[in-house]
Design an enzyme around this catalytic site. Structure first.
Site, PDB file in Angstrom:
ATOM      1  N   SER A 127       0.827  -1.201   0.000  1.00 37.29           N
ATOM      2  CA  SER A 127       0.000   0.000   0.000  1.00 37.29           C
ATOM      3  C   SER A 127       0.862   1.250   0.000  1.00 37.29           C
ATOM      4  CB  SER A 127      -0.891  -0.005   1.251  1.00 37.29           C
ATOM      5  OG  SER A 127      -1.483   1.245   1.464  1.00 37.29           O
ATOM      6  N   TYR A 152      -2.365   0.061  10.744  1.00 41.54           N
ATOM      7  CA  TYR A 152      -2.517  -0.629   9.458  1.00 41.54           C
ATOM      8  C   TYR A 152      -1.333  -0.328   8.545  1.00 41.54           C
ATOM      9  CZ  TYR A 152      -3.796  -1.164   4.573  1.00 41.54           C
ATOM     10  OH  TYR A 152      -3.773  -1.482   3.237  1.00 41.54           O
ATOM     11  N   LYS A 156       1.915  -2.834   6.979  1.00 42.83           N
ATOM     12  CA  LYS A 156       2.389  -2.963   5.601  1.00 42.83           C
ATOM     13  C   LYS A 156       3.890  -2.709   5.529  1.00 42.83           C
ATOM     14  CE  LYS A 156      -1.418  -4.050   3.461  1.00 42.83           C
ATOM     15  NZ  LYS A 156      -1.594  -5.397   2.885  1.00 42.83           N
TER      16      LYS A 156
END
Length: 342
Positions: A127, A152, A156
């Site tokens: 991402s 989050y 990643k």
């Protein structure tokens, strides 16, 4: 014999569109999903589009024993595309341990058994959140990975570090991380699309659900960002363009066209669009006015980000081709099919 590709999280939004592209590209597909944020009916949509129903296994990738059994059951497996992860920025701020446990453990289990069972090729769903709030725009692959704005985003970053370290220690393995920006839209047939469980965390399904009367109004998080209209800016990419990039990445690995055993690419359109611009464009495409209200900024959100896609365009031979208008039209078509709206 066709090459078999595992798609984790394959009944989810991006995973299902990628399964379609893989099947249409001549690959066999097996999907693993715990159906935590998706439904089994997605397989029906994939079958309607392709004429083929992919193999499906329901379990949680954090369960190491089940992952081990899977690799034993599918000894012909050639490659993995790993989508399965929790992905809501806001929820990750509220429940960080849920995100660290799920997103890291599932990847670690996969790489462990890839090494044991000689499955050498991994495409990782990464991402643009790995860049944090970039210092320069558009974002190139040489941009530093700044401190993440949410747990989050941090998962990643950590996952990419795990992959990089693993590829260095296990040189027979190869991986491509695809750092994509904001996927939106649906398959042109309307048979699959984004189907969030509960209240959507992403903008476009909230727009389409509001247009369908599911919600009275849409929340716009923040109007005081340093952007032309004060709302946050993102690079919105059609999910079908994004899915096609995963097939290109798989082909690159299987045909040994990769330049190193760990590569990463930005996937976007190269254009930033604000939240308010998205609402206006949806009205332009559909004729439907969306009720919205400005609320406070959402914790974990960044101000603005869009991709420099030149490296992916040149090195992968891939480019996003679908327009924003076309993409929003497909999202509304999917919503109408879902709700039985004429």
């Amino acid at each position: 014999m066709k090459d078999l590709v595992l798609v984790t999280g394959g009944t989810g939004y991006i995973g299902s569109h990628t399964a379609v592209e893989l099947i249409e590209g001549g690959y066999d597909v097996v999907i693993v999903d715990n159906l935590d944020n998706s439904t089994l009916e997605t397989l029906d949509g994939i079958e309607k589009i392709t004429g083929i129903r992919p193999a499906f296994e329901k379990f949680d990738l954090c369960d190491k024993d089940r992952v081990s059994q899977f690799f034993i059951k599918y000894p012909q497996l050639k490659a993995i595309i790993h989508f399965a992860a929790h992905k809501a920025v806001g929820e990750s701020v509220e429940k960080p341990l849920k995100y660290y446990h799920n997103n890291l453990s599932s990847l670690i289990n996969l790489i462990h058994f890839m090494d044991r069972h000689n499955v050498d090729n991994l495409v990782f769903s990464s991402s643009c959140t790995v860049y944090g709030q970039p210092r320069e725009l558009p974002v190139t692959e040489s941009a530093p990975t700044l401190p993440a704005e949410s747990p989050y985003g941090n998962t990643k970053q950590i996952c990419e570090e795990i992959i990089c370290d693993s590829m260095r220690a296990l040189p027979k393995l190869k991986s491509i991380a695809l750092r994509y920006f904001n996927p939106i839209g649906a398959h042109p047939t309307g048979h699959i699309g984004e189907l969030p469980m509960g209240v959507p965390n992403n903008l476009v399904p909230f727009i389409t659900q509001t247009a369908a009367g599911i919600h009275q109004s849409l929340k716009v998080y923040g109007s005081d960002y340093n952007t032309p209209d004060g709302s946050a800016i993102r690079d919105y990419i059609n999910v079908n363009d994004l899915a096609r990039a995963h097939v290109v990445a798989i082909s690159r690995l299987l045909n040994k066209e990769n330049r190193s055993n760990y590569e990463f690419f930005n996937l976007g359109t190269g254009t930033g669009t604000s939240v308010l611009e998205m609402i206006r464009t949806f009205h332009k495409v559909t004729g439907i006015s969306i009720n919205y209200k400005i609320v406070d900024r959402r914790e974990g959100d960044i101000e603005k980000v869009w991709a420099d896609t030149r490296f992916a365009n040149e090195e992968l031979g891939w480019k996003a081709t679908r327009t924003l208008e076309e993409t929003l039209s497909s999202a509304w078509n999917w919503e109408k099919n879902l709700r039985g709206i004429k």
